[in-house]
Design an enzyme around this catalytic site. Structure first.
Site, short mmCIF file in Angstrom:
data_model
loop_
_atom_site.label_atom_id
_atom_site.label_comp_id
_atom_site.label_asym_id
_atom_site.label_seq_id
_atom_site.Cartn_x
_atom_site.Cartn_y
_atom_site.Cartn_z
N GLU A 96 0.85 -1.19 0.00
CA GLU A 96 0.00 0.00 0.00
C GLU A 96 0.88 1.24 0.00
O GLU A 96 1.75 1.39 0.87
CB GLU A 96 -0.90 0.04 1.24
CG GLU A 96 -2.07 -0.91 1.20
CD GLU A 96 -3.05 -0.66 2.34
OE1 GLU A 96 -4.21 -1.05 2.21
OE2 GLU A 96 -2.65 -0.07 3.38
N CYS A 97 0.67 2.13 -0.94
CA CYS A 97 1.36 3.42 -1.03
C CYS A 97 2.87 3.23 -0.92
O CYS A 97 3.51 2.79 -1.87
CB CYS A 97 0.82 4.38 0.01
SG CYS A 97 1.19 6.12 -0.34
N GLY A 98 3.48 3.54 0.22
CA GLY A 98 4.92 3.36 0.36
C GLY A 98 5.34 1.93 0.11
O GLY A 98 6.39 1.68 -0.50
N THR B 214 -1.17 -0.83 -4.46
CA THR B 214 -2.07 0.30 -4.66
C THR B 214 -1.47 1.55 -4.02
O THR B 214 -0.70 1.46 -3.07
CB THR B 214 -3.45 0.06 -4.02
OG1 THR B 214 -3.28 0.04 -2.58
CG2 THR B 214 -4.06 -1.24 -4.46
#
Length: 436
Positions: free
Chosen positions: A327-329, A427
């Protein structure tokens, strides 16, 4: 039953977090069990809440969560003496189009739960006008009840008297006035406050804030203004499908953005969670059937992550046979490369083709509704997921299979679709709840 209050303000940057921490510690020092919540998507403030209270703070969100889910999460306060729910932005600030139970505004939570609002007002540069602002917020929405006001950053005794008189004339209680005091200012970072666990002095900062609050705020009057609230006995209102039975979860200073309610929902569904630290050059436990890399600050540790060979080797081996999701990072670390804010290029794990850059900052912020085009751990193609996105990275390349059609709160499609290659997926949005 717990006395309950929402702490909000006319805008961001007024002092909500400082007052929440000060009151939480001050009441804890009196022997009360204090439970904090955070309205809206935020990983950082809850860590400070936990430092102040000694109890886990949990997020509640009216855009992403149904009412029964919010009430389920609020059951954390069942054994508390006092609940303090810190708002986000201004009291009525949310998105234009409502989600499952509201627009994400703090006022949604206050009205839904019946918790009165303790308003923080910063009267810097004004006097009687502060009363007009408070009165406007009090009268804007019938279902939201104002308990009273605490003034923050008051310049002088004369300034305080002018504002107090105006508020009294408007029929609004003033519980206290905090002077300008730089010693209790929390350090900042580009995604918000620096995380609590990174600050050796955080306990001293909170203790000082509590001392000032006890000196300048009528704690008894604040407590009396709270409503009595009883938590629901049904703690199963929040249902989230875990990504696997035994989950290897990256957890350290680079991967710290994971919601407490998500972990609890996974465990409630029977999943086990085993943590590991990529920064310590650890890889996922080989007994796990899925690996999850949450968000955080990988850009601050990109050089170390790039050279941690054991982490990279074991993660790559794991992904040959089992799902890995970021997720993200975490998504960025699964990619091929990350360029940091100093324009230094770092090779990442290469499980996905994603390449990102912080050299030219571009803020991406807001709620996200994703409809999966292909499966990801725990969810089939076609599943609808609610979450949020908050980062400053720019996509240089995102060549793999699109993971989802992702829309913002207005329904507009965004470019950050996420991606999938083999067993790896990722994502930019952080999952908050399933859209059911």
């Amino acid at each position: 039953m717990a006395a309950s209050l929402v702490i909000s303000a006319p805008a961001s940057g007024v002092g909500k977090t400082t007052l929440t921490l000060a009151l939480a510690r001050a009441y804890r020092d009196r022997g009360l069990k204090v439970q904090c919540f955070k309205s809206g998507p935020d990983y950082i403030d809850p860590a400070f809440h936990a430092a102040a209270t000694g109890r886990t703070s949990v997020n509640i969100d009216s855009w992403a969560m149904r009412r029964e889910a919010i009430e389920s999460v609020a059951s954390h306060g069942r054994d508390a003496d006092l609940i303090l729910a810190e708002g986000s932005m201004g009291l009525f600030d949310g998105v234009a189009a409502p989600g499952v139970s509201g627009t994400g505004a703090t006022a949604d939570i206050a009205e839904m739960m019946g918790w009165p609002v303790l308003l923080v007002i910063d009267p810097s540069g004004q006097a009687q006008t502060a009363a007009a602002v408070a009165a406007g917020l009090r009268d804007f929405r019938a279902g939201v009840r104002l308990a009273g006001v605490v003034l923050n950053r008051v310049a002088s005794a004369r300034h305080e008297d002018l504002v107090r008189r105006a508020l009294a004339g408007a029929g609004i209680s003033v519980f206290g006035a905090l002077p300008r005091h730089a010693a209790i200012t929390m350090p900042k970072r580009h995604l918000g406050l620096v995380q609590a666990e990174e600050q050796a002095e955080v306990n001293e900062l909170i203790a000082e804030a509590a001392r000032i609050a006890a000196e300048h705020v009528d704690l008894d009057a604040v407590l009396q203004s709270a409503c009595t609230w009883m938590a629901s006995r049904d703690t199963h209102g929040l249902s989230v499908t875990p990504p696997g039975q035994r989950i290897a979860l990256a957890r350290d200073a680079a991967f710290s953005f994971v919601y407490t309610h998500m972990l609890e929902a996974w465990r409630a569904a029977g999943a086990e969670i085993v943590t590991f630290s990529p920064l310590a050059d650890e890889g996922p436990d080989d007994s796990a059937d899925v690996c999850w890399l949450p968000g955080g600050y990988p850009e601050l540790h990109a050089g170390q992550l790039a050279t941690n060979r054991r982490f990279r080797r074991t993660l790559t081996s794991f992904a040959e046979t089992r799902p890995v999701h970021g997720e993200c990072g975490g998504y960025m670390v699964l990619g091929s490369a990350l360029t940091d804010a100093n324009d230094v290029h770092h090779e990442m794990t290469g499980l996905l083709g994603l390449e990102t850059s912080f050299a030219q900052r571009s803020m991406h912020l807001g709620y996200r509704l994703a409809e999966l085009a292909v499966p990801m751990p725990g969810h089939k193609a076609g599943a609808r997921l609610r979450g949020h996105e908050f980062h400053y990275s720019t996509i240089v390349s995102q060549p793999d299979t699109r993971l989802a059609i992702v829309r913002d709160a207005t329904g507009a499609v965004v470019a950050e679709t996420g991606s999938r290659r083999g067993y790896a997926s990722g994502t930019f949005f952080h999952l908050i709840a399933e859209d059911r």
